[in-house]
Design a protein around this motif. Structure first.
Motif, PDB file in Angstrom:
ATOM      1  N   ASN A  18       0.587  -1.270   0.140  1.00 36.42           N
ATOM      2  CA  ASN A  18      -0.101   0.036   0.022  1.00 36.42           C
ATOM      3  C   ASN A  18       0.598   0.927  -0.063  1.00 36.42           C
ATOM      4  O   ASN A  18       0.382   2.265  -0.364  1.00 36.42           O
ATOM      5  N   PHE A  19       2.134   1.263   0.658  1.00 33.91           N
ATOM      6  CA  PHE A  19       2.791   2.344   0.404  1.00 33.91           C
ATOM      7  C   PHE A  19       4.226   2.534  -0.090  1.00 33.91           C
ATOM      8  O   PHE A  19       4.574   3.574  -0.038  1.00 33.91           O
ATOM      9  N   LEU A  26      -1.307   7.816  -3.025  1.00 31.68           N
ATOM     10  CA  LEU A  26      -2.479   7.479  -1.902  1.00 31.68           C
ATOM     11  C   LEU A  26      -2.537   8.857  -1.132  1.00 31.68           C
ATOM     12  O   LEU A  26      -1.660   9.378  -0.490  1.00 31.68           O
ATOM     13  N   LEU A  28      -4.386   9.323   2.470  1.00 29.34           N
ATOM     14  CA  LEU A  28      -4.541   8.935   3.744  1.00 29.34           C
ATOM     15  C   LEU A  28      -5.384   9.756   4.508  1.00 29.34           C
ATOM     16  O   LEU A  28      -4.656  10.824   4.870  1.00 29.34           O
ATOM     17  N   TYR A  66      -7.308   6.358  -2.558  1.00 28.56           N
ATOM     18  CA  TYR A  66      -7.815   6.852  -1.231  1.00 28.56           C
ATOM     19  C   TYR A  66      -7.794   5.588  -0.528  1.00 28.56           C
ATOM     20  O   TYR A  66      -8.335   4.531  -0.757  1.00 28.56           O
ATOM     21  N   PHE A  67      -7.155   5.697   0.916  1.00 26.09           N
ATOM     22  CA  PHE A  67      -7.128   4.507   1.541  1.00 26.09           C
ATOM     23  C   PHE A  67      -8.482   4.282   2.110  1.00 26.09           C
ATOM     24  O   PHE A  67      -9.176   5.031   2.671  1.00 26.09           O
ATOM     25  N   HIS A  69     -10.802   2.665   4.722  1.00 24.74           N
ATOM     26  CA  HIS A  69     -10.728   2.680   6.205  1.00 24.74           C
ATOM     27  C   HIS A  69     -11.808   1.559   6.750  1.00 24.74           C
ATOM     28  O   HIS A  69     -11.766   1.181   8.048  1.00 24.74           O
ATOM     29  N   SER A  74      -6.870  -2.037   6.914  1.00 21.15           N
ATOM     30  CA  SER A  74      -7.151  -1.091   7.717  1.00 21.15           C
ATOM     31  C   SER A  74      -6.885  -1.541   9.205  1.00 21.15           C
ATOM     32  O   SER A  74      -6.131  -0.961  10.006  1.00 21.15           O
ATOM     33  N   VAL A 109       2.818   9.227  -0.551  1.00 25.26           N
ATOM     34  CA  VAL A 109       1.693   8.889   0.169  1.00 25.26           C
ATOM     35  C   VAL A 109       1.412  10.518   1.015  1.00 25.26           C
ATOM     36  O   VAL A 109       2.386  10.783   1.511  1.00 25.26           O
TER      37      VAL A 109
END
Length: 233
Positions: A18-19, A26, A28, A66-67, A69, A74, A109
């Motif tokens: 993810n990062f 991204l 967050l 978009y992360f 949640h 998550s 990020v």
């Protein structure tokens, strides 16, 4: 504090996916409602097309991710509890990346923080990375480490301590639903409704007719990060 070996391995895998090896910039945010606002603002502000997204034959194509949640990622990464968990994420960030032999980091990020809080996160950033972020700051962004940036919500007129909902027209924040009024904090269910209902029942259904101009300064900050970031060679 005391992850099992398997959980730590899974955590590192998800962090890398993810990062580190991310396929798009991204964003967050502090919660799922912020994702709704931002994605709709990008869609309805052509000024930021195609840098942040653009219409296509298959519908609107976002240039940002978009992360999420509300999924298992998550939970495992401990990013499902609001901004309070961000301080641990920031604290671990540089050390986690340093342990990877291959780290493409093709995209930034961007951690988006409301300018009216996040004291714990900002204290961790100052202590561990030597970067001081104040509510009075007007910086477009702060480069923390590696591909990690922080963007805070811009001031609105004379209002210094802002949250993302401040970029809507004031009249929209007064919208009543079934006789209930909006409370951005902890609503009383008998007389008030909260952020999630506001995003899904007020903002999303009326997105095409809302004024999104108030989001321009914030989207400009995201755009500035994309211009600034250079992947490692």
């Amino acid at each position: 504090k005391h992850m099992t070996a398997f959980r730590m391995l899974y955590y590192r895998f998800l962090f890398y996916k993810n990062f580190v090896a991310l396929d798009k910039p991204l964003v967050l945010t502090e919660g799922k409602t912020d994702n709704v606002y931002l994605s709709l603002a990008v869609r309805h502000l052509p000024k930021f097309h195609p840098k942040l997204g653009q219409p296509s034959a298959k519908g609107f194509q976002s240039a940002l991710r978009y992360f999420n949640h509300v999924n298992k990622t998550s939970k495992v990464m401990e990013l499902d509890g609001g901004s309070g968990n961000f301080k641990f994420f920031v604290l671990r960030y540089a050390d986690l990346i340093a342990k990877f032999g291959h780290k493409p980091q093709l995209h930034p990020v961007i951690m988006l923080l409301d300018n009216d809080g996040a004291k714990d996160i900002l204290a961790v950033i100052k202590k561990n990375y030597g970067i001081e972020i104040k509510p009075s700051s007007t910086n477009s962004f702060f480069h923390i480490t590696d591909n990690l940036y922080v963007v805070t919500t811009p001031h609105v007129g004379k209002k210094v301590k802002t949250c993302i909902e401040d970029f809507f027209e004031p009249s929209l924040l007064k919208e009543e639903l079934n006789g209930k009024t909006l409370n951005l904090g902890t609503p009383n269910p008998a007389t008030e409704y909260g952020k999630h209902i506001f995003a899904e029942k007020v903002v999303r259904p009326n997105a095409s007719t809302l004024k999104w101009d108030g989001f321009e300064p914030l989207l400009q900050r995201l755009s500035d990060v994309l211009d600034h970031y250079e992947p490692p060679t």
